[in-house]
Structure formats: structure tokens, C-alpha cells
Design a protein around this motif. Structure first.
Motif, PDB file in Angstrom:
ATOM      1  N   ALA A 144       0.839  -1.203   0.000  1.00 21.03           N
ATOM      2  CA  ALA A 144       0.000   0.000   0.000  1.00 21.03           C
ATOM      3  C   ALA A 144       0.874   1.254   0.000  1.00 21.03           C
ATOM      4  CB  ALA A 144      -0.925   0.000   1.216  1.00 21.03           C
ATOM      5  N   VAL A 145       2.016   1.192   0.702  1.00 17.70           N
ATOM      6  CA  VAL A 145       2.927   2.336   0.706  1.00 17.70           C
ATOM      7  C   VAL A 145       3.486   2.561  -0.699  1.00 17.70           C
ATOM      8  CG1 VAL A 145       5.007   3.351   1.696  1.00 17.70           C
ATOM      9  CG2 VAL A 145       3.564   1.869   3.103  1.00 17.70           C
ATOM     10  N   VAL A 146       3.883   1.479  -1.366  1.00 21.54           N
ATOM     11  CA  VAL A 146       4.431   1.573  -2.720  1.00 21.54           C
ATOM     12  C   VAL A 146       3.404   2.202  -3.663  1.00 21.54           C
ATOM     13  CG1 VAL A 146       5.219   0.245  -4.725  1.00 21.54           C
ATOM     14  CG2 VAL A 146       6.047  -0.339  -2.434  1.00 21.54           C
ATOM     15  N   ALA A 147       2.148   1.760  -3.544  1.00 21.57           N
ATOM     16  CA  ALA A 147       1.102   2.292  -4.415  1.00 21.57           C
ATOM     17  C   ALA A 147       0.855   3.774  -4.152  1.00 21.57           C
ATOM     18  CB  ALA A 147      -0.195   1.500  -4.215  1.00 21.57           C
ATOM     19  N   SER A 148       0.805   4.129  -2.874  1.00 24.72           N
ATOM     20  CA  SER A 148       0.591   5.529  -2.527  1.00 24.72           C
ATOM     21  C   SER A 148       1.759   6.395  -2.997  1.00 24.72           C
ATOM     22  CB  SER A 148       0.423   5.663  -1.009  1.00 24.72           C
ATOM     23  OG  SER A 148       0.316   7.021  -0.636  1.00 24.72           O
ATOM     24  N   ALA A 149       2.978   5.906  -2.798  1.00 24.99           N
ATOM     25  CA  ALA A 149       4.161   6.654  -3.235  1.00 24.99           C
ATOM     26  C   ALA A 149       4.143   6.864  -4.747  1.00 24.99           C
ATOM     27  CB  ALA A 149       5.428   5.910  -2.815  1.00 24.99           C
ATOM     28  N   ALA A 150       3.767   5.840  -5.486  1.00 21.97           N
ATOM     29  CA  ALA A 150       3.712   5.948  -6.944  1.00 21.97           C
ATOM     30  C   ALA A 150       2.748   7.039  -7.375  1.00 21.97           C
ATOM     31  CB  ALA A 150       3.310   4.613  -7.553  1.00 21.97           C
TER      32      ALA A 150
ATOM     33  N   PRO B  56      16.560   9.265  12.078  1.00 22.35           N
ATOM     34  CA  PRO B  56      15.152   9.096  11.704  1.00 22.35           C
ATOM     35  C   PRO B  56      14.692  10.165  10.718  1.00 22.35           C
ATOM     36  CG  PRO B  56      15.430   9.056  14.095  1.00 22.35           C
ATOM     37  CD  PRO B  56      16.712   9.558  13.507  1.00 22.35           C
ATOM     38  N   GLN B  57      13.878   9.755   9.769  1.00 22.34           N
ATOM     39  CA  GLN B  57      13.231  10.713   8.875  1.00 22.34           C
ATOM     40  C   GLN B  57      11.807  11.004   9.340  1.00 22.34           C
ATOM     41  OE1 GLN B  57      14.209  12.529   6.414  1.00 22.34           O
ATOM     42  NE2 GLN B  57      16.290  11.750   6.168  1.00 22.34           N
ATOM     43  N   PHE B  58      11.115   9.985   9.814  1.00 20.61           N
ATOM     44  CA  PHE B  58       9.765  10.152  10.360  1.00 20.61           C
ATOM     45  C   PHE B  58       9.364   8.853  11.045  1.00 20.61           C
ATOM     46  CE2 PHE B  58       9.394   8.954   5.869  1.00 20.61           C
ATOM     47  CZ  PHE B  58       8.570   7.837   5.913  1.00 20.61           C
ATOM     48  N   SER B  59       8.357   8.936  11.877  1.00 21.55           N
ATOM     49  CA  SER B  59       7.857   7.753  12.580  1.00 21.55           C
ATOM     50  C   SER B  59       6.852   7.013  11.703  1.00 21.55           C
ATOM     51  CB  SER B  59       7.204   8.154  13.900  1.00 21.55           C
ATOM     52  OG  SER B  59       6.075   8.983  13.666  1.00 21.55           O
TER      53      SER B  59
ATOM     54  N   LEU C  32       7.744  10.340   0.741  1.00 17.75           N
ATOM     55  CA  LEU C  32       7.539   9.013   1.342  1.00 17.75           C
ATOM     56  C   LEU C  32       6.733   9.124   2.632  1.00 17.75           C
ATOM     57  CD1 LEU C  32       8.084   5.989   1.320  1.00 17.75           C
ATOM     58  CD2 LEU C  32      10.203   6.429   2.571  1.00 17.75           C
ATOM     59  N   GLU C  33       7.000  10.136   3.430  1.00 19.81           N
ATOM     60  CA  GLU C  33       6.225  10.305   4.658  1.00 19.81           C
ATOM     61  C   GLU C  33       4.753  10.514   4.334  1.00 19.81           C
ATOM     62  OE1 GLU C  33       6.015  12.926   8.773  1.00 19.81           O
ATOM     63  OE2 GLU C  33       7.459  13.488   7.216  1.00 19.81           O
ATOM     64  N   GLU C  34       4.486  11.315   3.315  1.00 21.78           N
ATOM     65  CA  GLU C  34       3.094  11.527   2.908  1.00 21.78           C
ATOM     66  C   GLU C  34       2.460  10.213   2.481  1.00 21.78           C
ATOM     67  OE1 GLU C  34       0.463  14.190  -0.281  1.00 21.78           O
ATOM     68  OE2 GLU C  34       2.619  14.538  -0.062  1.00 21.78           O
ATOM     69  N   ALA C  35       3.228   9.363   1.806  1.00 22.76           N
ATOM     70  CA  ALA C  35       2.711   8.058   1.384  1.00 22.76           C
ATOM     71  C   ALA C  35       2.357   7.197   2.594  1.00 22.76           C
ATOM     72  CB  ALA C  35       3.742   7.347   0.510  1.00 22.76           C
ATOM     73  N   TYR C  36       3.179   7.228   3.606  1.00 21.26           N
ATOM     74  CA  TYR C  36       2.913   6.436   4.817  1.00 21.26           C
ATOM     75  C   TYR C  36       1.668   6.915   5.546  1.00 21.26           C
ATOM     76  CZ  TYR C  36       6.884   3.229   5.340  1.00 21.26           C
ATOM     77  OH  TYR C  36       7.768   2.184   5.201  1.00 21.26           O
ATOM     78  N   ARG C  37       1.328   8.197   5.409  1.00 19.93           N
ATOM     79  CA  ARG C  37       0.146   8.722   6.097  1.00 19.93           C
ATOM     80  C   ARG C  37      -1.138   8.462   5.313  1.00 19.93           C
ATOM     81  NH1 ARG C  37       3.537   8.387   9.773  1.00 19.93           N
ATOM     82  NH2 ARG C  37       4.973  10.115  10.153  1.00 19.93           N
ATOM     83  N   ASP C  38      -1.029   7.872   4.142  1.00 19.12           N
ATOM     84  CA  ASP C  38      -2.190   7.600   3.300  1.00 19.12           C
ATOM     85  C   ASP C  38      -3.182   6.693   4.045  1.00 19.12           C
ATOM     86  OD1 ASP C  38      -3.877   6.266   1.202  1.00 19.12           O
ATOM     87  OD2 ASP C  38      -2.608   7.433  -0.138  1.00 19.12           O
ATOM     88  N   GLU C  39      -4.456   6.985   3.851  1.00  9.65           N
ATOM     89  CA  GLU C  39      -5.494   6.187   4.508  1.00  9.65           C
ATOM     90  C   GLU C  39      -5.431   4.728   4.074  1.00  9.65           C
ATOM     91  OE1 GLU C  39     -10.298   6.418   5.391  1.00  9.65           O
ATOM     92  OE2 GLU C  39      -9.394   7.659   3.827  1.00  9.65           O
ATOM     93  N   ARG C  40      -5.030   4.467   2.841  1.00 13.71           N
ATOM     94  CA  ARG C  40      -4.915   3.082   2.371  1.00 13.71           C
ATOM     95  C   ARG C  40      -3.870   2.314   3.165  1.00 13.71           C
ATOM     96  NH1 ARG C  40      -3.684   4.342  -3.798  1.00 13.71           N
ATOM     97  NH2 ARG C  40      -2.671   6.104  -2.741  1.00 13.71           N
ATOM     98  N   VAL C  41      -2.793   3.007   3.538  1.00 14.73           N
ATOM     99  CA  VAL C  41      -1.737   2.366   4.320  1.00 14.73           C
ATOM    100  C   VAL C  41      -2.247   2.050   5.713  1.00 14.73           C
ATOM    101  CG1 VAL C  41       0.569   2.657   5.294  1.00 14.73           C
ATOM    102  CG2 VAL C  41       0.074   3.479   2.971  1.00 14.73           C
TER     103      VAL C  41
END
Length: 320
Positions: A75-81, A131-134, A276-285
Motif C-alpha cells: 500500500a505504501v508503494v502504491a501511494s508513493a507511486a 530518523p526521517q519520520f515515525s 515518502l512520509e506523505e505516502a505512509y500517512r495515506d489512509e490506504r496504508v
């Protein structure tokens, strides 16, 4: 309430508010999309091909090492893409290589560890991974395939604990919180078995690799194990509800166990990290994390300055 406790609990509350705002805002976005659609089509008919090629050329990329496969990373990969970031996760053999390979430049960063583990690596190897983000925090607990309660622990009970210093310390402190042992406060958050000051049952501590502990769960020679709830294979059917004791993942003392995406200091300013941090915060993730870990792994968003300050404190303690 302490600042550390606020960071963890507030991050979860903030995530819930953001999810609600996404739902509320979706209708407005849809209306804007309908209005803007005609303009986009017109722009494309008017020669937008060059702009599209330029956008493709500006895509960012990251290659991250991980210590084990996690389905939610898809899900992170998809959001990042969707955000213009080409992300590659590479599963390496153990919990040492993800750090050594990042330090050597083989990978841009990694996503597998909490800041306590990272502090131990930096202090022991003279490195500056940061660290870049949690990302998440995992609940840990005491589990047994034979006992119904910690009250059933007999004299000389054998309990499996992780053999790496940071997670061994966490396990011992969990046993202390559960009332099984007492640990010397002077040992901080990385006590060893030598720092156990009271062991009324004469518990025997069996130290093995953390990732293999779930595989030993049914070992008849073990009375219990201390490990993260998410480490169990879903096929085992072991959840937080089965724990004889479960820690409070959002307590003040849990901040050192927040998992992070880490990089070298020399590439910490790469703009790809913000994407990448924005991708991790995605609701899908977040949904994927909930589906895979059944609520035992909690997404957290702790300020990066707080993470780095705590890391520096832990490194200083480890060096001392």
C-alpha cells in the motif's frame, strides 16, 4: 501528562481527525475535479505532452532495506507511486544488514527498527543514521501456549526473550511491569539479565532471536515468551487478546520503541523523504496496517525533532 506521552497519544488522535477530514473533503474534491476536468482536457489537446514528459522525468526514487516482508508495504508503494515516488523495498536476511547496508550506501534508507535499536547500532558502530519520520509502534506482551495466567508460572519457569540488547531490555521491563521480576532502575531502558534484582520464582531467561520467538511459541520446554504481537504469523491465530500481559504501546515509556524510516545524515535532506512520509500517512496504508495486524500495530506520527532528540539521548547513554 508528559511531552513524550502527548506525542504518542496525540499522534493517534490526530490521525483519526485527518481520516474524518478526508471523508468530509472528498465531496468537495470531486466537484473541483469535475470543473477542472475540462481544463485538463483542453490543455492536453493544446500540447500538454511535453509537460507530461517533464513530470515523468522529475519522478523521485528511493530504495529501502527491510528486515522482513510486510504486506502493508504494498500500500505504501502504491501511494508513493501516486505521489511521483518510485519506491523499492528489499528484504534482507536479518536485523543487522538493513543498517550496515544503509551506512555503506547500498540503500537510501531502511524501515524496520525502533529508535532504541537504532541508537544501539549507531553507538556501537560509530554511525550517524537518523530518523526521517515515525511509522508504527508494535504492542508487546507475554504469551504462553500452556498457561492461562501469569499466576500459573511455576518456580524455575523458562521464558524466551529476544537476544538483541534493545529488545531484551524491553522484554525484561515488560516482565517487571507484569510483576514477575524487578529490574535495577539504574539500568535504564536497556537492562540485561544481570540487572534483575528480584526473581522470586527463579525464572530462567532463554535468549533467542526475536524473529524466531513466535516459532518457539509451542515449544514444550518453554513456559512463556515475550515478543511483539505482530511477530506471530496470522496462521498461528495468536492476538493481543491471548496475551497473559500486554504493554501500553502509547505510554510515556514507549516512545523509544516507535519505529522509524531511517537514512544516513548525508542524504537526510533528499526531498523524496517528505513524499515518502506523505505516502505512509495515506489512509490506504493505515487500513492495510489494521487489516494485517488486527489492531496490534498502531500508526504514529511523532515530530521528527522529538525522535532525533530521543535518539541522541539514547546514543549518549549507550556510549557511556
Amino acid at each position: 501528562m508528559s511531552e513524550q506521552q502527548s506525542d504518542l497519544r496525540a499522534s493517534v488522535e490526530s490521525a483519526g481527525k485527518k481520516r474524518r477530514n478526508i471523508v468530509i473533503g472528498a465531496a468537495g474534491v470531486a466537484v473541483v475535479a469535475l470543473v477542472a476536468g475540462g481544463a485538463v482536457i483542453a490543455a492536453n489537446l493544446g500540447g500538454g505532452g511535453d509537460a507530461g514528459a517533464s513530470a515523468a522525468e522529475e519522478r523521485l526514487s528511493l530504495r529501502l532495506a527491510v528486515g522482513e516482508d510486510n504486506a502493508y508495504t504494498d500500500a505504501v508503494v502504491a501511494s508513493a507511486a501516486d505521489l511521483g515516488l518510485d519506491l523499492e523495498y528489499v528484504n534482507v536476511a536479518d536485523w543487522v544488514l538493513p543498517n550496515t547496508e544503509v551506512a555503506s550506501g547500498e540503500f537510501d534508507g531502511n524501515a524496520f527498527q525502533h529508535i532504541t535499536y537504532l541508537s544501539t547500532f549507531n553507538a556501537e558502530n560509530g554511525k550517524d543514521l537518523t530518523p526521517q519520520f515515525s511509522t508504527i509502534i508494535v504492542q508487546w506482551g507475554v504469551f504462553s501456549s500452556t498457561l492461562e495466567s501469569l499466576d500459573d508460572l511455576g518456580r524455575g519457569a523458562r521464558i524466551a526473550l529476544p537476544d538483541d540488547p534493545s529488545n531484551l531490555g524491553r522484554a525484561l521491563l515488560i516482565l517487571e511491569s507484569a510483576g514477575v521480576i524487578e529490574v535495577d532502575d539504574a539500568a535504564g531502558i536497556k537492562p540485561t539479565v544481570d540487572d534483575v534484582t528480584d526473581n522470586p520464582l527463579g525464572v530462567e531467561f532463554v535468549q533467542i532471536a526475536a524473529l524466531t520467538i513466535p516459532q518457539q511459541f509451542d515449544d514444550p520446554s518453554l513456559d512463556a515468551v515475550v515478543v511483539g504481537t505482530s511477530y506471530f504469523d496470522p496462521k498461528q491465530g495468536v492476538t493481543a487478546d491471548d496475551a497473559l500481559f500486554i504493554d501500553d504501546a502509547l505510554a510515556e515509556t514507549s516512545l523509544p520503541y516507535v519505529n522509524v524510516v531511517a537514512s544516513r545524515a548525508d542524504n537526510a535532506d533528499d526531498p523524496a523523504w517528505a513524499v515518502l512520509e506523505e505516502a505512509y500517512r495515506d489512509e490506504r496504508v493505515r487500513d492495510a496496517i489494521e487489516e494485517e495486524f488486527f489492531g496490534t500495530t498502531i500508526p504514529v506520527d511523532v515530530p521528527v525533532d522529538t525522535l532525533r532528540e530521543r535518539l541522541a539521548e539514547l546514543e549518549a547513554s549507550a556510549s557511556a
